[in-house]
Write a protein that holds these residues in place. Structure first.
Motif, PDB file in Angstrom:
ATOM      1  N   LEU A  62       0.839  -1.203   0.000  1.00 19.08           N
ATOM      2  CA  LEU A  62       0.000   0.000   0.000  1.00 19.08           C
ATOM      3  C   LEU A  62       0.877   1.258   0.000  1.00 19.08           C
ATOM      4  CD1 LEU A  62      -2.985   0.677   2.423  1.00 19.08           C
ATOM      5  CD2 LEU A  62      -1.186   2.350   2.162  1.00 19.08           C
ATOM      6  N   ILE A  63       1.827   1.306   0.914  1.00 18.43           N
ATOM      7  CA  ILE A  63       2.676   2.490   1.052  1.00 18.43           C
ATOM      8  C   ILE A  63       3.481   2.730  -0.219  1.00 18.43           C
ATOM      9  CG2 ILE A  63       4.645   3.437   2.321  1.00 18.43           C
ATOM     10  CD1 ILE A  63       3.532   1.892   4.791  1.00 18.43           C
ATOM     11  N   VAL A  64       4.088   1.672  -0.757  1.00 15.80           N
ATOM     12  CA  VAL A  64       4.935   1.813  -1.938  1.00 15.80           C
ATOM     13  C   VAL A  64       4.110   2.264  -3.147  1.00 15.80           C
ATOM     14  CG1 VAL A  64       6.362   0.553  -3.590  1.00 15.80           C
ATOM     15  CG2 VAL A  64       6.672   0.182  -1.134  1.00 15.80           C
ATOM     16  N   GLN A  65       2.953   1.635  -3.350  1.00 15.68           N
ATOM     17  CA  GLN A  65       2.147   1.987  -4.518  1.00 15.68           C
ATOM     18  C   GLN A  65       1.586   3.400  -4.420  1.00 15.68           C
ATOM     19  OE1 GLN A  65      -0.761  -1.125  -5.320  1.00 15.68           O
ATOM     20  NE2 GLN A  65       0.660  -1.964  -6.825  1.00 15.68           N
ATOM     21  N   CYS A  66       1.172   3.818  -3.237  1.00 21.28           N
ATOM     22  CA  CYS A  66       0.652   5.177  -3.083  1.00 21.28           C
ATOM     23  C   CYS A  66       1.731   6.209  -3.379  1.00 21.28           C
ATOM     24  CB  CYS A  66       0.104   5.380  -1.669  1.00 21.28           C
ATOM     25  SG  CYS A  66      -1.510   4.626  -1.388  1.00 21.28           S
ATOM     26  N   LEU A  67       2.922   5.979  -2.862  1.00 18.33           N
ATOM     27  CA  LEU A  67       4.002   6.934  -3.076  1.00 18.33           C
ATOM     28  C   LEU A  67       4.493   6.906  -4.523  1.00 18.33           C
ATOM     29  CD1 LEU A  67       6.064   6.459   0.224  1.00 18.33           C
ATOM     30  CD2 LEU A  67       4.357   8.216  -0.317  1.00 18.33           C
ATOM     31  N   ALA A  68       4.477   5.731  -5.145  1.00 18.55           N
ATOM     32  CA  ALA A  68       4.987   5.611  -6.515  1.00 18.55           C
ATOM     33  C   ALA A  68       4.007   6.163  -7.549  1.00 18.55           C
ATOM     34  CB  ALA A  68       5.309   4.156  -6.827  1.00 18.55           C
ATOM     35  N   THR A  69       2.720   5.892  -7.360  1.00 21.26           N
ATOM     36  CA  THR A  69       1.719   6.301  -8.351  1.00 21.26           C
ATOM     37  C   THR A  69       1.074   7.641  -8.035  1.00 21.26           C
ATOM     38  OG1 THR A  69      -0.105   5.158  -7.215  1.00 21.26           O
ATOM     39  CG2 THR A  69       1.192   3.884  -8.816  1.00 21.26           C
ATOM     40  N   GLY A  70       1.179   8.109  -6.789  1.00 22.00           N
ATOM     41  CA  GLY A  70       0.541   9.362  -6.415  1.00 22.00           C
ATOM     42  C   GLY A  70      -0.963   9.278  -6.352  1.00 22.00           C
ATOM     43  N   SER A  71      -1.488   8.064  -6.157  1.00 24.38           N
ATOM     44  CA  SER A  71      -2.940   7.891  -6.105  1.00 24.38           C
ATOM     45  C   SER A  71      -3.278   6.674  -5.259  1.00 24.38           C
ATOM     46  CB  SER A  71      -3.518   7.720  -7.513  1.00 24.38           C
ATOM     47  OG  SER A  71      -4.902   7.431  -7.465  1.00 24.38           O
ATOM     48  N   VAL A  72      -4.394   6.774  -4.530  1.00 26.90           N
ATOM     49  CA  VAL A  72      -4.885   5.617  -3.770  1.00 26.90           C
ATOM     50  C   VAL A  72      -5.905   4.825  -4.585  1.00 26.90           C
ATOM     51  CG1 VAL A  72      -4.526   6.696  -1.523  1.00 26.90           C
ATOM     52  CG2 VAL A  72      -6.709   7.019  -2.700  1.00 26.90           C
ATOM     53  N   ARG A  73      -6.286   5.327  -5.730  1.00 28.48           N
ATOM     54  CA  ARG A  73      -7.342   4.683  -6.512  1.00 28.48           C
ATOM     55  C   ARG A  73      -6.834   3.507  -7.326  1.00 28.48           C
ATOM     56  NH1 ARG A  73     -10.916   9.926  -8.500  1.00 28.48           N
ATOM     57  NH2 ARG A  73     -12.403   9.798  -6.778  1.00 28.48           N
ATOM     58  N   ARG A  74      -5.537   3.388  -7.455  1.00 29.47           N
ATOM     59  CA  ARG A  74      -4.962   2.240  -8.171  1.00 29.47           C
ATOM     60  C   ARG A  74      -4.067   1.481  -7.195  1.00 29.47           C
ATOM     61  NH1 ARG A  74      -4.013   6.587 -11.376  1.00 29.47           N
ATOM     62  NH2 ARG A  74      -1.793   6.571 -10.869  1.00 29.47           N
ATOM     63  N   GLY A  75      -4.229   0.162  -7.108  1.00 27.42           N
ATOM     64  CA  GLY A  75      -3.372  -0.604  -6.223  1.00 27.42           C
ATOM     65  C   GLY A  75      -3.868  -2.028  -6.054  1.00 27.42           C
ATOM     66  N   ILE A  76      -2.914  -2.981  -6.018  1.00 31.88           N
ATOM     67  CA  ILE A  76      -3.292  -4.385  -5.837  1.00 31.88           C
ATOM     68  C   ILE A  76      -3.586  -4.698  -4.379  1.00 31.88           C
ATOM     69  CG2 ILE A  76      -1.932  -5.117  -7.837  1.00 31.88           C
ATOM     70  CD1 ILE A  76       0.241  -6.038  -5.906  1.00 31.88           C
ATOM     71  N   TRP A  77      -3.411  -3.718  -3.494  1.00 32.85           N
ATOM     72  CA  TRP A  77      -3.642  -3.934  -2.071  1.00 32.85           C
ATOM     73  C   TRP A  77      -5.098  -3.757  -1.673  1.00 32.85           C
ATOM     74  CZ3 TRP A  77      -5.631   0.493   0.108  1.00 32.85           C
ATOM     75  CH2 TRP A  77      -5.430   1.681  -0.606  1.00 32.85           C
ATOM     76  N   HIS A  78      -5.945  -3.240  -2.564  1.00 39.83           N
ATOM     77  CA  HIS A  78      -7.335  -2.929  -2.196  1.00 39.83           C
ATOM     78  C   HIS A  78      -8.070  -4.143  -1.631  1.00 39.83           C
ATOM     79  CE1 HIS A  78      -7.503   0.730  -5.151  1.00 39.83           C
ATOM     80  NE2 HIS A  78      -6.778   0.965  -4.085  1.00 39.83           N
ATOM     81  N   ALA A  79      -8.225  -5.173  -2.449  1.00 40.53           N
ATOM     82  CA  ALA A  79      -8.986  -6.362  -2.024  1.00 40.53           C
ATOM     83  C   ALA A  79      -8.310  -7.094  -0.868  1.00 40.53           C
ATOM     84  CB  ALA A  79      -9.190  -7.298  -3.216  1.00 40.53           C
ATOM     85  N   PRO A  80      -6.974  -7.365  -0.904  1.00 46.61           N
ATOM     86  CA  PRO A  80      -6.344  -8.047   0.227  1.00 46.61           C
ATOM     87  C   PRO A  80      -6.513  -7.289   1.544  1.00 46.61           C
ATOM     88  CG  PRO A  80      -4.884  -8.098  -1.663  1.00 46.61           C
ATOM     89  CD  PRO A  80      -6.021  -7.203  -2.026  1.00 46.61           C
ATOM     90  N   ASP A  81      -6.494  -5.956   1.481  1.00 47.92           N
ATOM     91  CA  ASP A  81      -6.632  -5.150   2.698  1.00 47.92           C
ATOM     92  C   ASP A  81      -8.001  -5.377   3.339  1.00 47.92           C
ATOM     93  OD1 ASP A  81      -5.011  -3.441   4.230  1.00 47.92           O
ATOM     94  OD2 ASP A  81      -6.143  -1.678   3.613  1.00 47.92           O
ATOM     95  N   LEU A  82      -9.047  -5.363   2.520  1.00 44.78           N
ATOM     96  CA  LEU A  82     -10.396  -5.594   3.044  1.00 44.78           C
ATOM     97  C   LEU A  82     -10.550  -7.022   3.574  1.00 44.78           C
ATOM     98  CD1 LEU A  82     -12.612  -3.746   0.396  1.00 44.78           C
ATOM     99  CD2 LEU A  82     -12.241  -3.081   2.775  1.00 44.78           C
ATOM    100  N   VAL A  83     -10.032  -7.981   2.819  1.00 44.11           N
ATOM    101  CA  VAL A  83     -10.153  -9.388   3.228  1.00 44.11           C
ATOM    102  C   VAL A  83      -9.462  -9.624   4.573  1.00 44.11           C
ATOM    103  CG1 VAL A  83      -9.476 -11.749   2.661  1.00 44.11           C
ATOM    104  CG2 VAL A  83     -10.445 -10.260   0.890  1.00 44.11           C
ATOM    105  N   ALA A  85      -8.887  -7.494   6.940  1.00 41.92           N
ATOM    106  CA  ALA A  85      -9.643  -6.867   8.033  1.00 41.92           C
ATOM    107  C   ALA A  85     -10.788  -7.772   8.482  1.00 41.92           C
ATOM    108  CB  ALA A  85     -10.164  -5.505   7.593  1.00 41.92           C
ATOM    109  N   TRP A  86     -11.486  -8.385   7.501  1.00 37.97           N
ATOM    110  CA  TRP A  86     -12.594  -9.279   7.845  1.00 37.97           C
ATOM    111  C   TRP A  86     -12.088 -10.558   8.514  1.00 37.97           C
ATOM    112  CZ3 TRP A  86     -18.007  -9.086   6.953  1.00 37.97           C
ATOM    113  CH2 TRP A  86     -18.458  -7.870   6.440  1.00 37.97           C
ATOM    114  N   VAL A  87     -10.915 -11.033   8.102  1.00 34.73           N
ATOM    115  CA  VAL A  87     -10.361 -12.259   8.692  1.00 34.73           C
ATOM    116  C   VAL A  87      -9.796 -12.005  10.087  1.00 34.73           C
ATOM    117  CG1 VAL A  87      -8.512 -13.974   8.450  1.00 34.73           C
ATOM    118  CG2 VAL A  87      -9.890 -13.328   6.459  1.00 34.73           C
ATOM    119  N   VAL A 116      -8.441   0.287   7.926  1.00 38.31           N
ATOM    120  CA  VAL A 116      -8.865  -0.242   6.626  1.00 38.31           C
ATOM    121  C   VAL A 116     -10.146   0.455   6.154  1.00 38.31           C
ATOM    122  CG1 VAL A 116      -9.751  -2.275   5.429  1.00 38.31           C
ATOM    123  CG2 VAL A 116      -7.725  -2.457   6.886  1.00 38.31           C
ATOM    124  N   GLY A 117     -11.121   0.592   7.074  1.00 38.68           N
ATOM    125  CA  GLY A 117     -12.368   1.265   6.702  1.00 38.68           C
ATOM    126  C   GLY A 117     -12.141   2.705   6.286  1.00 38.68           C
ATOM    127  N   ALA A 118     -11.243   3.405   7.005  1.00 33.51           N
ATOM    128  CA  ALA A 118     -10.966   4.804   6.669  1.00 33.51           C
ATOM    129  C   ALA A 118     -10.283   4.918   5.311  1.00 33.51           C
ATOM    130  CB  ALA A 118     -10.105   5.435   7.759  1.00 33.51           C
TER     131      ALA A 118
END
Length: 383
Positions: A62-83, A85-87, A116-118
């Motif tokens: 999450l940290i690397v992709q946000c800093l590299a792309t300058g956006s939170v809207r793109r990232g492979i961490w989205h789904a794993p992060d939510l999963v 949190a539920w687990v 995660v929710g925030a």
């Protein structure tokens, strides 16, 4: 929308992309500090350590992709992060002994779920983020209640923190993006307005010159008209040179700014027209420099229209004053036009009425088919 007009949106996205990793880093520090104690006290230390490692790995991505792309809207961490949190919420009930599930950072699942929710509220649509955080909060409340360690009020308050922070972040992200979009739209509107202004300025600059050049290049232009056209072409060339150097163009041989010198300049080169000037009554009225220039161009534009379209046998140019206002009337007995069905062209509308109107000078245009056209210019006498 061009790249230049999305600068505010990009800055807003970069800002969100910097804040999101910072928020996650706060949680990571708390998890790392307590992980040793958690492993020692866990019922299943290996599973606890693996779950913590998975959270750390996803957070690093999450940290690397946000800093590299300058956006939170793109990232492979989205789904794993939510999963995760539920687990993690039910996992704490299984992996930790009684007394450690609520109120300790060995049980980091609730703090992680809040984060995660925030953060989900920054890349999901606001309504989707709120629904997802409410569901995660309800899920967390159910497992906290099963731990039987604290009152249901405490468990409810802990669970409500998840959607609470998500709503705040969703509103903030929505506001920042809307504000950035408005700024980009305002910039785009300003660019469009500037282009339109530059186009109008260009048209004002070359309108009369193009009429002269068109007549000069037309083989059917009568020979008696050519000398006047050459004089006017020379004057237009001088005016354009002065325009490019941002210097005012003065009346030929006279530096006074009066109605008389203005009309002398405007009528120069129209000897092919059947002109009948009667300007003595208003010739000595002084004019401001900007009014003098605009009025001279307006009268010249009117005469260009007469030459091009009117087929007039007589053109009267009259000037007068009553002491408080001055008046110039240009009348021809040409073919005229129907003002109801034929709107004014650029010359009469913009170069005459609008240009003079911006300086407090009124231009009235009256025309009747077969009975000619009359343009009356009225302005206040300068102190």
């Amino acid at each position: 929308m061009s790249p230049d007009t999305t600068a505010s949106t990009r800055r807003a996205e970069r800002g969100i992309a910097l804040v999101s990793p910072a928020m996650r880093c706060v949680v990571l520090v708390q998890v790392v500090v307590s992980v040793g104690s958690g492993v020692r006290s866990a019922v299943h230390p290996t599973a606890y350590a693996l779950l913590t490692a998975a959270v750390l790995a996803v957070s690093v991505v999450l940290i690397v992709q946000c800093l590299a792309t300058g956006s939170v809207r793109r990232g492979i961490w989205h789904a794993p992060d939510l999963v995760l949190a539920w687990v993690a919420l039910p996992a704490m009930n299984v992996l930790l002994p009684e007394g450690h599930v609520v109120g300790t950072w060995e049980s980091w699942a609730t703090g992680y779920a809040i984060n995660v929710g925030a953060l989900a509220a920054t890349w999901l649509r606001p309504w989707a983020a709120i629904v997802a955080s409410l569901a995660l909060g309800a899920w967390g409340f159910a497992w906290l209640a099963l731990a039987h360690e604290t009152s249901w009020e405490t468990n409810l308050n802990n669970a409500l923190t998840i959607p609470g922070y998500a709503v705040v972040v969703a509103l903030l992200a929505y506001y920042l993006r809307a504000l950035a979009a408005d700024a980009d739209q305002a910039r785009e509107d300003a660019v469009a307005a500037t282009r339109a202004l530059e186009l109008e300025r260009y048209q004002l600059t070359v309108h009369d010159a193009t009429s002269i050049l068109r007549l000069l290049s037309d083989e059917d232009t009568p020979a008696e008209v050519l000398p006047g056209l050459r004089l006017q072409a020379d004057r237009e060339a001088q005016r354009l040179r002065h325009y490019l150097t941002d210097q005012p163009l003065h009346a030929p041989g006279d530096d006074r700014r009066t109605v008389g010198t203005m009309l002398a300049t405007a009528l120069h080169g129209f000897d092919d027209l059947p002109l009948e000037p009667a300007v003595e009554l208003g010739a000595d009225v002084a004019l401001r420099e900007d009014v003098w220039t605009a009025a001279a161009r307006a009268v010249a534009t009117i005469l260009h229209n007469v030459r091009m379209h009117a087929s007039a046998r007589q053109v009267v140019v009259h000037a007068d004053t009553d002491g408080s206002t001055w008046e110039v009337v240009v009348s021809d007995d040409g073919i005229g036009f129907d003002q109801e069905s034929e709107p004014f062209g650029f010359g009469l509308h913009t170069q005459v009425r609008q240009a003079l109107g911006e300086l407090g000078v009124e231009a009235q245009i009256r025309s009747v088919p077969g009975r000619g056209t009359s343009v009356t210019i009225v302005g206040p006498v300068s102190a």
